[in-house]
Design a protein around this motif. Structure first.
Motif, PDB file in Angstrom:
ATOM      1  N   VAL A  92       0.893  -1.054   0.063  1.00 50.06           N
ATOM      2  CA  VAL A  92       0.095   0.121   0.040  1.00 50.06           C
ATOM      3  C   VAL A  92       0.757   1.128   0.038  1.00 50.06           C
ATOM      4  O   VAL A  92       0.531   2.214  -0.719  1.00 50.06           O
ATOM      5  CB  VAL A  92      -0.890   0.218   1.335  1.00 50.06           C
ATOM      6  CG1 VAL A  92      -1.536   1.321   1.315  1.00 50.06           C
ATOM      7  CG2 VAL A  92      -1.761  -1.111   1.016  1.00 50.06           C
ATOM      8  N   SER A  93       2.114   1.247   0.762  1.00 52.82           N
ATOM      9  CA  SER A  93       3.082   2.284   0.843  1.00 52.82           C
ATOM     10  C   SER A  93       3.401   2.563  -0.560  1.00 52.82           C
ATOM     11  O   SER A  93       3.939   3.546  -0.875  1.00 52.82           O
ATOM     12  CB  SER A  93       3.967   2.233   1.996  1.00 52.82           C
ATOM     13  OG  SER A  93       4.743   1.125   1.593  1.00 52.82           O
TER      14      SER A  93
ATOM     15  N   LEU B 143      -3.094  -0.092  -4.176  1.00 56.95           N
ATOM     16  CA  LEU B 143      -4.191  -0.092  -3.334  1.00 56.95           C
ATOM     17  C   LEU B 143      -5.237  -1.128  -3.619  1.00 56.95           C
ATOM     18  O   LEU B 143      -6.304  -1.116  -2.786  1.00 56.95           O
ATOM     19  CB  LEU B 143      -5.106   1.318  -3.618  1.00 56.95           C
ATOM     20  CG  LEU B 143      -4.238   2.608  -3.329  1.00 56.95           C
ATOM     21  CD1 LEU B 143      -4.964   3.796  -3.792  1.00 56.95           C
ATOM     22  CD2 LEU B 143      -3.758   2.550  -1.798  1.00 56.95           C
ATOM     23  N   ASP B 144      -4.774  -2.100  -4.637  1.00 53.62           N
ATOM     24  CA  ASP B 144      -5.552  -3.397  -4.750  1.00 53.62           C
ATOM     25  C   ASP B 144      -5.140  -4.460  -3.904  1.00 53.62           C
ATOM     26  O   ASP B 144      -5.500  -5.581  -3.705  1.00 53.62           O
ATOM     27  CB  ASP B 144      -5.400  -3.920  -6.090  1.00 53.62           C
ATOM     28  CG  ASP B 144      -6.188  -2.911  -7.371  1.00 53.62           C
ATOM     29  OD1 ASP B 144      -7.273  -2.409  -6.618  1.00 53.62           O
ATOM     30  OD2 ASP B 144      -5.611  -2.423  -8.279  1.00 53.62           O
ATOM     31  N   THR B 145      -4.510  -4.293  -2.879  1.00 49.28           N
ATOM     32  CA  THR B 145      -3.672  -5.179  -1.946  1.00 49.28           C
ATOM     33  C   THR B 145      -4.904  -5.477  -0.864  1.00 49.28           C
ATOM     34  O   THR B 145      -5.427  -4.903  -0.462  1.00 49.28           O
ATOM     35  CB  THR B 145      -2.402  -4.737  -1.064  1.00 49.28           C
ATOM     36  OG1 THR B 145      -1.754  -4.304  -2.172  1.00 49.28           O
ATOM     37  CG2 THR B 145      -1.958  -5.732  -0.139  1.00 49.28           C
ATOM     38  N   ARG B 146      -4.913  -6.993  -0.788  1.00 42.55           N
ATOM     39  CA  ARG B 146      -5.868  -7.251   0.220  1.00 42.55           C
ATOM     40  C   ARG B 146      -5.192  -8.647   0.996  1.00 42.55           C
ATOM     41  O   ARG B 146      -4.518  -9.281   0.407  1.00 42.55           O
ATOM     42  CB  ARG B 146      -7.065  -8.141  -0.435  1.00 42.55           C
ATOM     43  CG  ARG B 146      -8.226  -7.144  -1.506  1.00 42.55           C
ATOM     44  CD  ARG B 146      -8.742  -6.227  -0.257  1.00 42.55           C
ATOM     45  NE  ARG B 146      -9.475  -5.317  -1.009  1.00 42.55           N
ATOM     46  CZ  ARG B 146      -9.066  -4.074  -1.491  1.00 42.55           C
ATOM     47  NH1 ARG B 146      -7.962  -3.640  -1.423  1.00 42.55           N
ATOM     48  NH2 ARG B 146     -10.006  -3.397  -2.063  1.00 42.55           N
TER      49      ARG B 146
ATOM     50  N   ASN C 161      -7.951  -4.146   5.193  1.00 41.92           N
ATOM     51  CA  ASN C 161      -8.545  -4.508   3.711  1.00 41.92           C
ATOM     52  C   ASN C 161      -9.603  -3.139   3.848  1.00 41.92           C
ATOM     53  O   ASN C 161      -9.805  -2.729   2.552  1.00 41.92           O
ATOM     54  CB  ASN C 161      -9.309  -5.792   3.798  1.00 41.92           C
ATOM     55  CG  ASN C 161      -8.276  -6.926   3.462  1.00 41.92           C
ATOM     56  OD1 ASN C 161      -7.183  -6.475   3.191  1.00 41.92           O
ATOM     57  ND2 ASN C 161      -8.664  -8.288   3.833  1.00 41.92           N
TER      58      ASN C 161
ATOM     59  N   THR D  63      -8.035  -0.033   2.839  1.00 45.23           N
ATOM     60  CA  THR D  63      -7.310   0.056   1.740  1.00 45.23           C
ATOM     61  C   THR D  63      -8.564   0.287   0.699  1.00 45.23           C
ATOM     62  O   THR D  63      -8.325   1.035  -0.309  1.00 45.23           O
ATOM     63  CB  THR D  63      -6.564  -0.949   1.111  1.00 45.23           C
ATOM     64  OG1 THR D  63      -7.527  -2.325   1.431  1.00 45.23           O
ATOM     65  CG2 THR D  63      -5.572  -1.135   2.228  1.00 45.23           C
ATOM     66  N   GLN D  64      -9.521  -0.290   0.871  1.00 40.77           N
ATOM     67  CA  GLN D  64     -11.015  -0.024  -0.053  1.00 40.77           C
ATOM     68  C   GLN D  64     -11.331   1.415  -0.313  1.00 40.77           C
ATOM     69  O   GLN D  64     -11.687   1.913  -1.035  1.00 40.77           O
ATOM     70  CB  GLN D  64     -11.964  -1.263   0.368  1.00 40.77           C
ATOM     71  CG  GLN D  64     -12.988  -1.296  -0.727  1.00 40.77           C
ATOM     72  CD  GLN D  64     -14.176  -2.254  -0.353  1.00 40.77           C
ATOM     73  OE1 GLN D  64     -13.903  -2.712   0.485  1.00 40.77           O
ATOM     74  NE2 GLN D  64     -14.934  -2.327  -1.303  1.00 40.77           N
TER      75      GLN D  64
ATOM     76  N   LEU E 249      -9.572   3.706   0.760  1.00 37.83           N
ATOM     77  CA  LEU E 249      -8.525   4.867   0.369  1.00 37.83           C
ATOM     78  C   LEU E 249      -8.601   4.857  -1.197  1.00 37.83           C
ATOM     79  O   LEU E 249      -8.454   5.906  -1.837  1.00 37.83           O
ATOM     80  CB  LEU E 249      -7.288   4.478   0.982  1.00 37.83           C
ATOM     81  CG  LEU E 249      -6.086   5.219   0.396  1.00 37.83           C
ATOM     82  CD1 LEU E 249      -5.999   6.918   0.969  1.00 37.83           C
ATOM     83  CD2 LEU E 249      -4.585   4.632   0.948  1.00 37.83           C
ATOM     84  N   LYS E 250      -8.662   3.575  -1.616  1.00 34.18           N
ATOM     85  CA  LYS E 250      -8.873   3.436  -3.170  1.00 34.18           C
ATOM     86  C   LYS E 250     -10.125   4.219  -3.664  1.00 34.18           C
ATOM     87  O   LYS E 250      -9.858   5.035  -4.814  1.00 34.18           O
ATOM     88  CB  LYS E 250      -8.930   2.142  -3.458  1.00 34.18           C
ATOM     89  CG  LYS E 250      -9.134   1.792  -5.090  1.00 34.18           C
ATOM     90  CD  LYS E 250      -9.070   0.291  -5.639  1.00 34.18           C
ATOM     91  CE  LYS E 250      -9.177   0.288  -6.907  1.00 34.18           C
ATOM     92  NZ  LYS E 250      -9.270  -1.385  -7.078  1.00 34.18           N
TER      93      LYS E 250
END
Length: 608
Positions: free
Chosen positions: A320-321, A325-328, A345, A348-349, A351-352
């Motif tokens: 993510v850093s 931003l698709d990291t799960r 999760n 990040t969702q 944030l995306k």
């Protein structure tokens, strides 16, 4: 010590997951395989029962028709006359034309033979040992046509008879008997029926004796001592499995023959009947064990993965850093680590989603800036053009005035007259250009009125089609009939369409097709104009609305700029898509007034 703790946790997780997976897989697999196997066996039983019913229906139909023949013959006047000559004639004729009947005779009420048919061989061989007991007495008791019990005739052959009462003067005068030798008839082709490799069908009477069988030597073999056969005879219909005399497991289906009380038996070794079910059982079992092995391996893998959730979290934070931003992170537990992974999760969702919203807002700002820059540029150019036009217009008027004055005084044969005409012509052209620049620099305020856009388009097309350059252009219009009235300046919008139609025509210098379509779309009216001309290159497409930009030798570059400004004043826009060498589509989008949403007009449109 920490290393031993990690190993212990992994072993515990592995053992637990493997135990759960094995137990669940074994339990679900056992019931699934068993249910599938039993369902296939039941389907095979139903198939054989249906086959037995079909055969029974065919045999029943054959026997019913033969019985009807004997009944009809018993009511024949020749038979009821009790005249031996007439009776013999009728018996012989029916015997010859009836396939199932081997011989017909007339008996008196004591069982004595009165008349026999004359067909060969001798019909007497069909008589039982006691005609009175086996033929006459049942008819006296029942008073209707009946099939006799299966019997051996005096000649030792297995036979059955159809006996009908002969009524004369409302009294029983005799018995009409039609004999059937079972060895001579297949009863609907039953002896030729084969089920699989070794399965077959046969017929038994109501007492369990075989009366039709592919193996002739088994005729009159009594099967009633066999408990499964007794059960089938009692149920009168169904399927059953049993061990036959040869020690072979057999599946048998039984269906009754309604006319006689007999039954059709369809039998096949279970090794053949359930062969497909056994194959499916083997296949499902193989898949089950393969799935079990895969499940165990997966359980081991998951157990080892559960021991590394912190690593997964750290890796997710790192990605993510870096902007991914698709990291799960897989949520594989419901403890604190699982809650942390789930929260990560969600973060990040969100944030995306926020980044996407920011990108969209940024794009909208850029578009607004572009439109503002275009408007400012056009306003600046308009002010400059207006000033220049005023400064240029006065000298042009003086030049054109002096040129006209000199032309009036110059004789036609004077060589200098040609130059004066050229000066006047170019001066007039420059004055027209100045007029167009002034119109661009100071566009008038739209005089809006309710306008039928389809009618306005048709008027513009009619105006253009009178020009010679439109002679070789095919115009195709598809104007949506029910569109609302628009509040627009008719002259200005007509000027927009005129510019677009002229551009399309000039893009097809020799011949072509111009398509015009109107449609309503989400509170707007869209007018699409398509030509099949040379198209516009990608490098020029972004510049076509710029003032004074043109690729034409005689163009001023103000037509589309002026049209764009008019559309902006009306709250609309112009969109252009073009494929070089394929043609160009210009779409004019005008808003529908709220008070005209319910108003609909109807126009006649079509190919011109």
């Amino acid at each position: 010590m920490p290393y031993m703790t990690r190993i212990g946790l992994r072993l515990k997780l592995t053992a637990t997951l493997v135990a759960v997976v094995v137990f669940t897989t074994l339990l679900s697999g056992y019931f699934t395989i068993r249910h599938s196997y039993e369902a296939l066996k039941l389907q095979k039983q139903q198939d054989e029962l249906v086959m037995a019913r079909n055969i029974a229906a065919q045999v029943d139909e054959v026997l019913r028709k033969t019985k009807q023949t004997i009944e009809t013959l018993a009511r024949h006047p020749f038979i009821q006359s009790m005249d031996p000559v007439k009776q013999r004639q009728a018996l012989t004729l029916v015997t010859k034309v009836t396939e199932l009947i081997d011989g017909i005779m007339v008996l008196d009420l004591s069982g004595n033979t009165l008349v026999l048919d004359q067909a060969e061989p001798d019909t007497r061989r069909l008589l039982p040992e006691s005609p009175s007991l086996q033929f006459v007495q049942p008819i006296k008791r029942a008073g209707i046509t009946k099939f006799s019990d299966i019997y051996r005739s005096k000649s030792g052959e297995v036979a059955v008879a159809i006996n009908a009462p002969i009524i004369k003067n409302n009294l029983l005068a005799g018995i009409l008997s039609g004999g059937i030798l079972l060895k001579n008839h297949s009863m609907g082709g039953i002896e030729g029926i084969r089920i699989g490799k070794s399965g077959y069908a046969y017929i038994v009477d109501g007492k369990g004796s075989i009366i039709v069988h592919p193996q002739r030597e088994r005729l009159l073999e009594n099967l009633s001592a066999n408990p499964p056969v007794q059960e089938l005879l009692k149920k009168r219909e169904g399927t059953i499995g049993f061990l036959n005399q040869e020690g072979v497991q057999v599946l048998a289906a039984f269906a009754p023959i309604q006319e006689t009380g007999w039954g059709v038996v369809v039998r096949q070794p279970t090794s053949e009947s359930y062969a497909y079910a056994d194959q499916i059982l083997f296949f499902l079992t193989a898949i089950f064990f393969l799935s079990l092995i895969c499940a165990i391996c997966l359980g081991i893998l998951l157990a080892w993965q559960i021991a590394k959730p912190v690593t997964a979290l750290a890796e997710g934070v790192r990605q993510v850093s870096e902007g991914n931003l698709d990291t799960r992170i897989p949520v594989i537990s419901h403890d604190e680590v699982g809650i942390l992974a789930s929260t990560f999760n969600e973060m990040t969702q969100k944030l995306k989603r926020h980044m996407k919203e920011i990108d969209q807002a940024h794009s909208q700002v850029l578009e607004a800036q572009r439109q503002l820059a275009q408007s400012e540029k056009m306003a600046a150019i308009g002010q400059l053009a207006a000033g220049l036009a005023h400064e240029i217009n006065n000298p042009l008027n003086i030049i054109s005035g002096f040129a006209e004055h000199l032309l009036e005084k110059t004789p036609q044969q004077d060589p200098g007259r040609v130059h004066l005409e050229e000066i006047l012509r170019e001066t007039v052209r420059s004055q027209k250009l100045v007029t167009e620049i002034l119109r661009f620099a100071k566009p008038k305020t739209p005089a809006r009125i309710s306008t039928n856009i389809n009618q306005l388009i048709e008027e513009t097309l009619t105006l253009l089609q009178t020009q010679a350059k439109f002679d070789d252009i095919e115009v195709e219009s598809n104007l949506q009939p029910d569109v609302p009235l628009l509040e627009v300046d008719r002259d200005q919008i007509k000027q927009v369409f005129l510019n677009i139609f002229l551009n399309a025509c000039q893009a097809m210098p020799t011949s072509g097709r111009l398509s015009v379509e109107t449609k309503r779309n989400d509170g707007h009216i869209e007018v699409s104009v398509r030509d099949i001309g040379m198209g516009i290159s990608a490098e020029h497409l972004d510049k076509i609305f710029n003032p004074f930009f043109t690729t034409k030798e005689e163009g001023t570059g103000l037509g589309l700029s002026l049209s764009y400004a008019i559309m902006e004043q009306h709250g609309g826009t112009i969109q252009i898509k073009s494929d070089p060498g394929q043609g160009t589509t210009c779409t004019v989008i005008l808003p529908c007034p709220k008070n005209s949403y319910g108003k609909k007009i109807r126009t006649n449109s079509g190919n011109r």
